[in-house]
Design an enzyme around this catalytic site. Structure first.
Site, PDB file in Angstrom:
ATOM      1  N   CYS A  41       0.803  -1.200   0.000  1.00 12.42           N
ATOM      2  CA  CYS A  41       0.000   0.000   0.000  1.00 12.42           C
ATOM      3  C   CYS A  41       0.841   1.257   0.000  1.00 12.42           C
ATOM      4  O   CYS A  41       2.054   1.216   0.174  1.00 12.42           O
ATOM      5  CB  CYS A  41      -0.883   0.027   1.247  1.00 12.42           C
ATOM      6  N   GLY A  67      -0.511   0.656  -5.048  1.00 13.48           N
ATOM      7  CA  GLY A  67      -1.765  -0.043  -4.818  1.00 13.48           C
ATOM      8  C   GLY A  67      -2.842   0.471  -5.742  1.00 13.48           C
ATOM      9  O   GLY A  67      -3.126   1.666  -5.744  1.00 13.48           O
ATOM     10  N   ASN A 142       0.709   0.706   5.566  1.00 13.62           N
ATOM     11  CA  ASN A 142       1.474  -0.014   4.548  1.00 13.62           C
ATOM     12  C   ASN A 142       2.389  -0.983   5.276  1.00 13.62           C
ATOM     13  O   ASN A 142       3.135  -0.578   6.160  1.00 13.62           O
ATOM     14  CB  ASN A 142       2.303   0.977   3.712  1.00 13.62           C
ATOM     15  N   GLY A 143       2.322  -2.244   4.885  1.00 14.40           N
ATOM     16  CA  GLY A 143       3.171  -3.242   5.528  1.00 14.40           C
ATOM     17  C   GLY A 143       2.356  -4.476   5.825  1.00 14.40           C
ATOM     18  O   GLY A 143       1.307  -4.696   5.233  1.00 14.40           O
ATOM     19  N   TYR A 282      11.970  -2.934  -7.134  1.00 13.60           N
ATOM     20  CA  TYR A 282      10.717  -2.896  -7.891  1.00 13.60           C
ATOM     21  C   TYR A 282       9.690  -1.896  -7.364  1.00 13.60           C
ATOM     22  O   TYR A 282       9.039  -1.204  -8.130  1.00 13.60           O
ATOM     23  CB  TYR A 282      10.072  -4.287  -7.887  1.00 13.60           C
TER      24      TYR A 282
HETATM   25  P1  AMP Z   1       6.337 -12.834 -12.693  1.00 10.99           P
HETATM   26  O1  AMP Z   1       5.708 -12.583 -14.006  1.00 10.99           O
HETATM   27  O2  AMP Z   1       5.420 -13.543 -11.754  1.00 10.99           O
HETATM   28  O3  AMP Z   1       7.670 -13.516 -12.766  1.00 10.99           O
HETATM   29  O4  AMP Z   1       6.591 -11.414 -12.025  1.00 10.99           O
HETATM   30  C1  AMP Z   1       7.667 -10.645 -12.422  1.00 10.99           C
HETATM   31  C2  AMP Z   1       7.204  -9.340 -12.972  1.00 10.99           C
HETATM   32  O5  AMP Z   1       6.341  -8.702 -12.029  1.00 10.99           O
HETATM   33  C3  AMP Z   1       8.376  -8.413 -13.186  1.00 10.99           C
HETATM   34  O6  AMP Z   1       8.179  -7.781 -14.438  1.00 10.99           O
HETATM   35  C4  AMP Z   1       8.340  -7.429 -12.053  1.00 10.99           C
HETATM   36  O7  AMP Z   1       8.593  -6.118 -12.509  1.00 10.99           O
HETATM   37  C5  AMP Z   1       6.929  -7.528 -11.517  1.00 10.99           C
HETATM   38  N1  AMP Z   1       6.893  -7.660 -10.049  1.00 10.99           N
HETATM   39  C6  AMP Z   1       7.854  -8.033  -9.211  1.00 10.99           C
HETATM   40  N2  AMP Z   1       7.422  -8.039  -7.938  1.00 10.99           N
HETATM   41  C7  AMP Z   1       6.149  -7.656  -7.964  1.00 10.99           C
HETATM   42  C8  AMP Z   1       5.154  -7.427  -6.971  1.00 10.99           C
HETATM   43  N3  AMP Z   1       5.406  -7.617  -5.692  1.00 10.99           N
HETATM   44  N4  AMP Z   1       3.957  -7.020  -7.377  1.00 10.99           N
HETATM   45  C9  AMP Z   1       3.696  -6.822  -8.672  1.00 10.99           C
HETATM   46  N5  AMP Z   1       4.576  -7.016  -9.655  1.00 10.99           N
HETATM   47  C10 AMP Z   1       5.793  -7.429  -9.317  1.00 10.99           C
END
Ligand code: AMP
Length: 509
Positions: A41, A67, A142-143, A282
């Site tokens: 969040c 979020g 947030n957390g 990220y």
């Molecule tokens: P995946 O497709 O499941 O391997 O997720 C990796 C992709 O999601 C990458 O392009 C990251 O930029 C993005 N990503 C990484 N961590 C998160 C997160 N916690 N929430 C949403 N997107 C994420």
């Protein structure tokens, strides 16, 4: 609360199963509406400004990347609290003058919510609000509390009535039930019982409060606009309103803003800071400064380190947009290969992860990205992404590059493999769904169909942050996603070690 909340909040009536009496706190055994209670969040709060709600809406707009499922604002007008909480994007609900007019007052707190798997229900949308003995209290968080379920179950067993399935409600309940006198003592008494990560903003009828957990896992900053203090998750929320950055809130610090000014409390035993390294990888926006460090420059440096560790013989460096862009710029500059936009992102589709099911998530990836054939056809392509979680994105993107005629596809990831789930408010799923926990490097390469695959090393990520090897000045970030080194107890996962000890002693005696 005034009547204007009644309609949307009433929609949230649904059926949460109560916990079974005597259930082990280590194994949550009740269905929380399919909501895992984890939330990623963004939070924002301002005190003393005539346009408090409008400014909060703008701040939330800048924090939208933290979020996208729901947003809410609670404002206080000197006599009454006003609350607007909605499913959807900030711009969908809080850009209209009519909504802002329903939030009068010079103090406000707001929240953008990004739940993990499962449906988001309106009564979980924050800020959460309760009438306490001392008056109203609104909390935006947030957390994630790593003993939130355990505390909640105990509170329910003692007769507390929960209105939501969000762990944030525990703060309200513990504050309400504290035996201390003053609201700040009650609030810090509540926080002292909570384990895990929190960057909180809260509003009473006299005060705006900010709090950061003892390790400072999630970010929170203090700013100022026209002499009015602001508390928010990231500096980009200050920039949007032309506010001045004052400082980061320290780990374990509680900030109280009221008519007397800004006060800092340190109510918890001191612990070394352990901010989450994944904010840099990220989560935070690239134009934010987190702990004095530009997120954008840090991501570029991660790309440059990756190029040193794992160069590729290639014709073009292509980022997976948007999150892979800064690292790809760093990678391309370090290895002297041209940077090209070989994938174009449709900005009108939400983040891949906000879709609750795997099928929709996969569909989301296709909706979101398209190959730029003119750039990749006949080329040896190095694809740069910031992280791999489930592997969904990589599989699609590699395939997309091949279909667009790429001769070779080399995947490079500007962070180490995510092998462990996060319990502090970032949506990484259970271990068995994390690609890097299921497969070795060669298995992952084959799974995604790339010609080669490499991740940045742990030492490499610290080098990118300016700390060489075992540099004793290296701050203790928490890097549990990559190492499994969790900085707090995981009481909801493993039970309470103190209690286990006590019951062992009781058994022995
Ligand atoms: P995946 O497709 O499941 O391997 O997720 C990796 C992709 O999601 C990458 O392009 C990251 O930029 C993005 N990503 C990484 N961590 C998160 C997160 N916690 N929430 C949403 N997107 C994420």
């Amino acid at each position: 609360m005034p009547e204007n909340n009644a309609a949307p909040d009433d929609l949230a009536l649904d059926t949460t199963l109560p916990p079974r009496a005597g259930a082990s706190p280590a194994q949550p055994d009740f269905d929380l509406d399919g909501d895992t209670l984890r939330e990623e969040c963004g939070v924002f709060g301002i005190f003393g400004h005539p346009a408090a709600a409008a400014i909060t809406a703008l701040g939330l707009h800048a924090l939208q990347h933290r979020g996208q499922e729901a947003a809410g604002i609670v404002a206080f007008d000197g006599a009454r609290f006003h609350s607007e909480r909605r499913m959807g994007l900030v711009g969908d609900h809080f850009s209209s003058a009519a909504t802002i007019e329903r939030l009068p007052g010079s103090a406000a707190v707001g929240h953008v919510r990004y739940s993990t798997t499962g449906e988001t229900i309106l009564r979980n949308v924050q800020p959460l609000f309760a009438e306490l003995e001392s008056g109203g209290l609104a909390v935006a968080h947030n957390g994630n509390f790593t003993n939130g379920l355990t505390l909640r179950r105990e509170l329910i067993r003692e007769g507390a009535i929960c209105q939501s399935t969000s762990d944030t409600e525990v703060v309200l309940l513990l504050t309400a039930r504290s035996r201390r006198g003053r609201i700040m003592d009650r609030f810090t008494d509540a926080l002292s019982q909570i384990e895990g990560a929190y960057a909180l903003v809260a509003l009473t009828n006299k005060k705006l409060i900010g709090a950061r957990d003892p390790l400072g896992i999630r970010p929170l900053v203090l700013g100022e606009l026209d002499g009015c203090p602001i508390l928010c998750s990231e500096t980009c929320a200050l920039d949007i309103i032309g506010a001045r950055f004052v400082r980061d809130i320290e780990n374990g610090e509680v900030i109280v803003v009221d008519a007397a000014g800004v006060r800092s409390l340190k109510p918890f035993p001191h612990q070394p800071m352990r901010p989450c390294i994944f904010e840099y990888v990220y989560f935070a926006r690239p134009d934010s400064i987190v702990h004095g460090r530009s997120v954008y420059e840090t991501r570029k440096a991660m790309g440059a380190e990756l190029a040193k560790e794992s160069p590729a013989d290639a014709d073009v460096v292509v980022p997976v947009p948007d999150s892979g862009v800064p690292a790809a710029l760093g990678y391309a500059a370090a290895c002297g290969v041209p940077f090209e936009l070989g994938i174009i992102r449709n900005h009108y589709v939400g983040r891949t992860f906000i879709q609750p099911t795997q099928a929709i998530r996969e569909l989301g990836v296709r909706l979101k990205h398209n190959a730029n054939r003119a750039v990749v056809a006949g080329k040896r392509v190095v694809l740069i992404d910031d992280s791999i979680v489930r592997g969904t994105t990589s599989v699609k993107i590699v395939q997309m590059m091949r279909e667009a005629g790429a001769r070779e596809v080399h995947m490079r990831i500007s962070s180490p493999p995510i092998t462990h789930p996060d319990f502090y408010g970032i949506d990484t799923p259970e271990r068995d769904k994390l690609l890097a926990a299921r497969m070795d490097l060669e298995g992952m390469r084959r799974f995604m169909g790339a010609d080669s695959l490499a991740f940045l090393s742990i030492d490499g990520i610290y080098r990118a942050m300016g700390y060489a090897g075992r540099d004793p000045r290296r701050p203790q970030f928490t890097d549990h996603c990559f190492t499994g080194d969790y900085p707090t107890r995981l009481t909801d996962q493993h039970g309470d070690p103190d209690r286990r000890q006590m019951s062992l002693l009781a058994e022995a005696s």
